[in-house]
Design an enzyme around this catalytic site. Structure first.
Site, PDB file in Angstrom:
ATOM      1  CG  ASP A 195      71.100 -44.778 -36.190  1.00  0.00           C
ATOM      2  OD1 ASP A 195      70.436 -45.284 -37.106  1.00  0.00           O
ATOM      3  OD2 ASP A 195      70.590 -44.109 -35.285  1.00  0.00           O
ATOM      4  CB  THR A 196      72.533 -43.237 -40.705  1.00  0.00           C
ATOM      5  OG1 THR A 196      73.611 -42.412 -40.229  1.00  0.00           O
ATOM      6  CG2 THR A 196      71.240 -42.819 -40.018  1.00  0.00           C
TER       7      THR A 196
END
Length: 305
Positions: A195-196
């Site tokens: 994700d990040t």
């Protein structure tokens, strides 16, 4: 001809242009292939020689199949899925068969890259177990049918990186921190979704302290998020927009793991399965801040396959 052909393709995803050209020229005879290697004025080549096959394959590994931002998924009526989730998911975003086929291709990349090295696979639980099982099985099948058999040892790392649909930021390790069995080994970290990238950075930093011979990361899904580090993953299944997806062992507060397809959760599903904090209040959501946490539990589960 190239441009007209491409303009009429209707796909739920896009490929890096060098990969698209590679698949397109495969439809020609060898003579046509040679003739099309450089087309003056063509926007795909921009007055230069196209990428070599090696560079094309590198792009396929590092970025994968790119899902467009405006892709709305397939209607639920076209697929089978657990009936109790009927109102909890909006669409089938990536069908199970497409996921499995892409996993087979990633397995080929891995077998070619690791050559004769024995590998230790670190499967990130819980979301990564379906992807890891399919990926390792593909590696084993390729080995049985070639002279590139990789002895594969599987270990599991348990992560809890979401509260509701928010990814965590800090890294807290609970349980054994000793990964000394990685020393001198070729390591493949298998993660369902990046994700990040903060979680993976922290995990990689921890892993390298045990001096493995080599570390590579296979991510089934990589989200297009601001400031994400594209160098974190070496093998990518799909690059997707920043949407919260479930299924194929990916969960929302432990629900939806029994979905075969990768789907987009609905607003009804989010509200229905929203987790309460220890104070009895709703946890972090898309527009609500919250206490972010991450738990890693490491356990040796299985020896050589």
């Amino acid at each position: 001809m190239l441009l007209n052909f491409r303009a009429h393709l209707v796909l739920p995803f896009s490929l890096p242009k060098e990969l698209f050209f590679f698949f397109f020229v495969c439809m020609f005879s060898p003579k046509e292939h040679k003739r099309c290697r450089s087309i003056p004025g063509n926007s795909l080549t921009s007055h230069r020689t196209i990428f070599t096959l090696r560079e094309m394959e590198h792009a396929g590994k590092k970025r994968g199949i790119v899902i467009k931002d405006d892709w709305t998924g397939y209607s639920l009526d076209l697929f089978t899925y657990p009936e109790h989730y009927r109102h909890d998911i909006d669409n089938v975003y990536i069908p199970h068969g497409v996921v499995v086929n892409r996993t087979e291709r990633l397995a080929r990349y891995i077998v070619e890259d690791f050559a004769d090295d024995n590998i230790v696979v670190l499967c990130v639980l819980k979301g990564g177990y379906e992807f890891c099982v399919d990926l390792v099985e593909c590696i084993k099948v390729l080995g049985r049918n070639s002279n590139k058999y990789l002895e594969t040892r599987v270990e599991f790392i348990r992560l809890k990186s979401y509260l509701n649909d928010q990814s965590t930021e800090d890294l807290h390790i609970i349980g054994s921190r000793d990964l000394s069995f990685l020393r001198g080994k070729s390591v493949l970290i298998v993660e369902a979704i990046v994700d990040t990238g903060k979680t993976m950075k922290a995990l990689l930093k921890h892993v390298v302290t045990f001096q493995p011979k080599m570390v590579k990361v296979a991510g089934l899904l990589v989200k297009r998020t601001p400031n994400v580090d594209e160098n974190l993953t070496d093998y990518v299944g799909f690059e997707i927009p920043n949407r919260f997806v479930v299924g194929y062992a990916l969960d929302y507060n432990e629900y939806f793991r029994d979905l075969n397809h990768i789907c987009v959760i609905s607003k009804i599903g989010k509200q229905k399965y929203k987790k309460l904090t220890h104070e009895g209040e709703s946890g972090a959501d898309e527009d609500v801040g919250g206490r972010w946490r991450e738990i890693i539990q490491v356990g040796i589960v299985q020896g050589p396959l």
